[in-house]
Design a protein around this motif. Structure first.
Motif, short mmCIF file in Angstrom:
data_model
loop_
_atom_site.label_atom_id
_atom_site.label_comp_id
_atom_site.label_asym_id
_atom_site.label_seq_id
_atom_site.Cartn_x
_atom_site.Cartn_y
_atom_site.Cartn_z
N THR A 57 0.80 -1.23 0.00
CA THR A 57 0.00 0.00 0.00
C THR A 57 0.83 1.27 0.00
OG1 THR A 57 -0.12 0.13 2.42
CG2 THR A 57 -1.76 -1.24 1.31
N GLY A 58 2.10 1.18 0.40
CA GLY A 58 2.92 2.38 0.51
C GLY A 58 2.61 3.22 1.73
N ARG A 59 1.74 2.72 2.63
CA ARG A 59 1.38 3.48 3.81
C ARG A 59 2.54 3.54 4.79
NH1 ARG A 59 -3.65 1.52 7.47
NH2 ARG A 59 -2.39 -0.39 7.37
N ALA A 60 2.86 4.74 5.26
CA ALA A 60 3.97 4.92 6.19
C ALA A 60 3.65 4.26 7.53
CB ALA A 60 4.24 6.41 6.39
N LEU A 61 4.64 3.62 8.11
CA LEU A 61 4.51 2.97 9.41
C LEU A 61 5.38 3.71 10.43
CD1 LEU A 61 4.73 -0.77 8.29
CD2 LEU A 61 2.67 0.55 8.79
N THR A 62 4.93 3.69 11.67
CA THR A 62 5.69 4.31 12.75
C THR A 62 6.88 3.43 13.12
OG1 THR A 62 3.68 5.35 13.61
CG2 THR A 62 5.56 5.17 15.11
N TRP A 63 8.05 4.04 13.25
CA TRP A 63 9.24 3.28 13.60
C TRP A 63 10.15 4.13 14.48
CZ3 TRP A 63 14.09 5.06 12.06
CH2 TRP A 63 14.08 6.06 11.08
N ARG A 64 11.05 3.45 15.18
CA ARG A 64 12.05 4.13 16.01
C ARG A 64 13.26 3.24 16.14
NH1 ARG A 64 8.44 1.79 19.61
NH2 ARG A 64 9.36 0.71 21.42
N LEU A 65 14.38 3.83 16.57
CA LEU A 65 15.60 3.08 16.83
C LEU A 65 15.81 2.97 18.33
CD1 LEU A 65 18.04 4.52 14.15
CD2 LEU A 65 16.90 2.30 14.13
N ASP A 66 16.13 1.76 18.80
CA ASP A 66 16.46 1.51 20.20
C ASP A 66 17.88 0.95 20.21
OD1 ASP A 66 16.56 0.96 22.88
OD2 ASP A 66 15.20 -0.75 22.81
N GLY A 67 18.89 1.83 20.35
CA GLY A 67 20.27 1.40 20.19
C GLY A 67 20.50 0.98 18.76
N ASP A 68 20.90 -0.29 18.56
CA ASP A 68 21.11 -0.82 17.21
C ASP A 68 19.90 -1.61 16.71
OD1 ASP A 68 23.81 0.11 17.08
OD2 ASP A 68 24.37 -1.53 18.43
N ASP A 69 18.75 -1.51 17.40
CA ASP A 69 17.55 -2.25 17.01
C ASP A 69 16.55 -1.32 16.33
OD1 ASP A 69 18.84 -4.23 18.35
OD2 ASP A 69 17.32 -4.51 19.90
N LEU A 70 15.95 -1.81 15.25
CA LEU A 70 14.85 -1.11 14.59
C LEU A 70 13.54 -1.69 15.11
CD1 LEU A 70 13.55 0.69 12.37
CD2 LEU A 70 13.83 -1.28 10.82
N ILE A 71 12.64 -0.82 15.57
CA ILE A 71 11.33 -1.24 16.05
C ILE A 71 10.27 -0.61 15.15
CG2 ILE A 71 9.71 -1.22 17.99
CD1 ILE A 71 12.11 -1.02 19.84
N VAL A 72 9.41 -1.45 14.58
CA VAL A 72 8.36 -1.01 13.66
C VAL A 72 7.00 -1.34 14.25
CG1 VAL A 72 7.39 -1.21 11.33
CG2 VAL A 72 9.87 -1.38 11.67
N ARG A 73 6.11 -0.37 14.26
CA ARG A 73 4.74 -0.57 14.74
C ARG A 73 3.87 -1.02 13.57
NH1 ARG A 73 1.56 -1.07 19.47
NH2 ARG A 73 -0.59 -0.88 18.76
N LEU A 74 3.29 -2.22 13.67
CA LEU A 74 2.41 -2.74 12.62
C LEU A 74 0.99 -2.21 12.82
CD1 LEU A 74 3.52 -6.50 12.66
CD2 LEU A 74 4.41 -4.64 11.24
N PRO A 75 0.20 -2.17 11.76
CA PRO A 75 -1.22 -1.83 11.93
C PRO A 75 -1.87 -2.80 12.92
CG PRO A 75 -0.61 -1.85 9.61
CD PRO A 75 0.56 -2.41 10.35
N ASP A 76 -2.78 -2.30 13.73
CA ASP A 76 -3.40 -3.12 14.78
C ASP A 76 -4.32 -4.20 14.21
OD1 ASP A 76 -2.09 -1.62 16.64
OD2 ASP A 76 -3.80 -0.36 17.14
N THR A 77 -4.81 -4.01 13.01
CA THR A 77 -5.74 -4.97 12.42
C THR A 77 -5.29 -5.31 11.00
OG1 THR A 77 -7.16 -3.18 11.60
CG2 THR A 77 -7.68 -4.10 13.77
N GLY A 78 -5.93 -6.34 10.44
CA GLY A 78 -5.62 -6.75 9.09
C GLY A 78 -4.58 -7.85 9.05
#
Length: 274
Positions: A57-78
């Motif tokens: 879909t190309g929809r932007a997802l929320t993400w952040r870095l925790d040290g050397d780890d990438l954390i991505v927030r997935l859509p809650d549904t689907g």
């Protein structure tokens, strides 16, 4: 900790699925098991992401870095999506078994395989002492050397700061690897059999070393040694019988060998008697 520059490589299997390297600057995260908190953690990503989107879909997802780890927030549904991660440069990773030097700039390794990964807080020339049953060959990054004597250090090797550097050792029955800045005189403790340890002093310097070493034992007693004329690259060892109360004990040699004296701690567990 400051940003660590990783090494080229790829990721292994993840609890939530797999990370696929589509191009050198593009990762796909294939989600096969959605985490309960809807957050996917990719450990050891040294390259900064540019943007993170849902692939179809190309929809932007929320993400952040925790040290050397990438954390991505997935859509809650689907359905669990495929996540596209565009990177600022070529993929570089920090392997999970990367070891940072201690405050003295020393690495104390008990390898589980042939390769370890090292990170230095500051640049230095280092030497390597391998405790093995054969003469070792050492590969540090793109440098290599073979020991003329299995009981001496190998090096020096230049070690940059903040860069993950692979260390590969070829030898039979590797028991332990010590890496220290050139100029260091290092005391270490090694198991040699039931009820006995060995105290080893290694000269990682360029000049002959002399000094004193002492060890306080778990039963409250102590041992004291002096050494003279310890040549660059050489080691001297003393056997120590270990007595004391049952339980876990941390031992550290008190070493006085000049300004660059260092000592690696060693933990033993004594069994109950009787």
């Amino acid at each position: 900790m400051a940003l660590i520059q990783g090494i080229p490589g790829e990721f292994g299997p993840q609890p939530w699925g797999e990370a696929i390297l589509r191009t050198s600057e593009l990762l796909l995260l294939r989600i096969t098991r959605r985490p309960a908190d809807h957050e996917v953690r990719l450990p050891g990503l040294a390259t900064t992401p540019l943007h993170v989107v849902e692939d179809h879909t190309g929809r932007a997802l929320t993400w952040r870095l925790d040290g050397d780890d990438l954390i991505v927030r997935l859509p809650d549904t689907g359905e669990a999506p495929v996540v596209r991660v565009a990177l600022e440069g070529k993929l570089r990773i920090v392997p999970p078994d990367t070891v940072t030097a201690n405050a003295d700039g020393v690495w104390d390794l008990t390898p589980t395989g042939t390769t370890s990964y090292l990170v230095a807080r500051r640049s230095a020339d280092v030497a390597i002492r391998v405790f093995a049953d054969s003469r070792p060959r050492v590969f540090l990054a793109n440098q290599s050397s073979v020991a003329g004597d299995a009981c001496r250090t190998i090096g020096p090797f230049p070690m940059p700061a903040g860069l993950v550097v692979p260390l590969r050792v070829e030898a039979t029955a590797i028991r332990r690897i010590l890496v220290a800045p050139v100029g260091t005189v290092l005391a270490s403790i090694h198991p040699t059999g039931d009820g006995e340890l060995s105290v080893v002093v290694t000269n990682f310097g360029r000049a002959t070393a002399h000094g004193e070493a002492g060890l306080k034992l778990p039963d409250g007693s102590g041992c004291q040694w002096t050494f003279e004329g310890l040549e660059p690259g050489a080691s001297v060892a003393w056997p120590v019988p270990i007595l004391g109360p049952s339980g876990r004990h941390e031992l550290r040699v008190r070493l006085d060998a000049g300004r660059r004296s260092a000592s690696s701690p060693y933990t033993i567990r004594l069994p109950a008697t009787g």
